[in-house]
Design a protein around this motif. Structure first.
Motif, PDB file in Angstrom:
ATOM      1  N   ALA A  36      -2.803   0.744  -8.627  1.00 32.70           N
ATOM      2  CA  ALA A  36      -3.528   0.122  -7.547  1.00 32.70           C
ATOM      3  C   ALA A  36      -4.759  -0.347  -7.705  1.00 32.70           C
ATOM      4  O   ALA A  36      -5.406   0.058  -8.535  1.00 32.70           O
ATOM      5  CB  ALA A  36      -3.617   1.291  -6.685  1.00 32.70           C
ATOM      6  N   THR A  47       0.334   5.340   1.185  1.00 33.60           N
ATOM      7  CA  THR A  47      -0.561   6.165   1.889  1.00 33.60           C
ATOM      8  C   THR A  47       0.008   7.613   1.723  1.00 33.60           C
ATOM      9  O   THR A  47       1.288   7.982   1.789  1.00 33.60           O
ATOM     10  CB  THR A  47      -0.598   6.212   3.281  1.00 33.60           C
ATOM     11  OG1 THR A  47      -1.241   4.658   3.402  1.00 33.60           O
ATOM     12  CG2 THR A  47      -1.576   6.912   4.266  1.00 33.60           C
ATOM     13  N   LEU A  51      -5.168   9.285   2.013  1.00 28.39           N
ATOM     14  CA  LEU A  51      -5.625   8.664   0.908  1.00 28.39           C
ATOM     15  C   LEU A  51      -4.882   7.382   0.832  1.00 28.39           C
ATOM     16  O   LEU A  51      -3.532   7.411   0.625  1.00 28.39           O
ATOM     17  CB  LEU A  51      -5.668   9.411  -0.212  1.00 28.39           C
ATOM     18  CG  LEU A  51      -6.139   8.942  -1.673  1.00 28.39           C
ATOM     19  CD1 LEU A  51      -7.615   8.467  -1.607  1.00 28.39           C
ATOM     20  CD2 LEU A  51      -6.066   9.904  -2.852  1.00 28.39           C
ATOM     21  N   SER A  58      -8.509   2.309  -3.412  1.00 29.90           N
ATOM     22  CA  SER A  58      -8.348   3.407  -2.719  1.00 29.90           C
ATOM     23  C   SER A  58      -9.343   3.550  -1.737  1.00 29.90           C
ATOM     24  O   SER A  58     -10.713   3.554  -1.862  1.00 29.90           O
ATOM     25  CB  SER A  58      -7.997   4.527  -3.549  1.00 29.90           C
ATOM     26  OG  SER A  58      -9.045   5.023  -4.279  1.00 29.90           O
ATOM     27  N   PHE A 112      -3.909   3.636  -0.660  1.00 25.37           N
ATOM     28  CA  PHE A 112      -3.932   3.025  -2.349  1.00 25.37           C
ATOM     29  C   PHE A 112      -3.702   1.617  -1.730  1.00 25.37           C
ATOM     30  O   PHE A 112      -2.486   1.453  -1.178  1.00 25.37           O
ATOM     31  CB  PHE A 112      -3.089   3.565  -3.333  1.00 25.37           C
ATOM     32  CG  PHE A 112      -3.592   4.769  -3.653  1.00 25.37           C
ATOM     33  CD1 PHE A 112      -4.423   4.762  -4.791  1.00 25.37           C
ATOM     34  CD2 PHE A 112      -3.226   6.024  -3.156  1.00 25.37           C
ATOM     35  CE1 PHE A 112      -5.147   6.193  -5.171  1.00 25.37           C
ATOM     36  CE2 PHE A 112      -3.794   7.286  -3.527  1.00 25.37           C
ATOM     37  CZ  PHE A 112      -4.393   7.281  -4.555  1.00 25.37           C
ATOM     38  N   SER A 166       0.861  -1.121   0.045  1.00 26.49           N
ATOM     39  CA  SER A 166      -0.079  -0.195  -0.120  1.00 26.49           C
ATOM     40  C   SER A 166       0.721   1.311   0.024  1.00 26.49           C
ATOM     41  O   SER A 166       2.048   1.286   0.506  1.00 26.49           O
ATOM     42  CB  SER A 166      -0.992  -0.009   1.244  1.00 26.49           C
ATOM     43  OG  SER A 166      -0.119   0.188   2.346  1.00 26.49           O
TER      44      SER A 166
END
Length: 127
Positions: A111, A35, A65, A114, A67, A33
């Protein structure tokens, strides 16, 4: 928040990510991930009641946010810059391409999903 989620529950028209200050980037290789932490002085149209009155209680909104399912991560440069452009575009079914670029840095990846997390308000001092 209401049935709408993330920034859509707070804003009639959410602020453009490129107009928000980027204050944090976190890359988690275990969870695949990325961020991004953003801050904006564009106050919500529909603030949460527990935040109190804008101005006295807060003058900025912070949000992250996240992902997930990140692939093909490419990073160039590490210097923090106020100016940046953010592009999120749909590509293959179920994936988005994310690109953030400033004068000396860029982050690009694909990604699977989200979500907006950790929405909070605060007081930011005058520049």
């Amino acid at each position: 928040m209401s049935a709408r989620t993330g920034l859509a529950a707070l804003y009639e028209v959410p602020p453009e990510l490129g107009s928000c200050d980027l204050y944090d980037v976190h890359i988690d290789e275990r969870d695949t991930s990325v961020t991004f932490g953003f801050e904006t002085a564009s106050l919500p149209d529909h603030p949460l009641p527990e935040w109190g009155e804008p101005g006295a209680a807060y003058n900025t909104l912070y949000f992250t946010l996240v992902f997930t399912g990140v692939r093909d991560l490419r990073i160039s440069g590490i210097r923090a810059e106020a100016e940046h452009e953010v592009r999120i575009t749909g590509t293959a079914p179920g994936r988005v391409e994310v690109a953030m670029a400033g004068g000396t840095r860029s982050i690009r990846f694909s990604a699977a999903g989200s979500r907006v997390t950790r929405v909070r308000v605060g007081l930011r001092g005058a520049p």
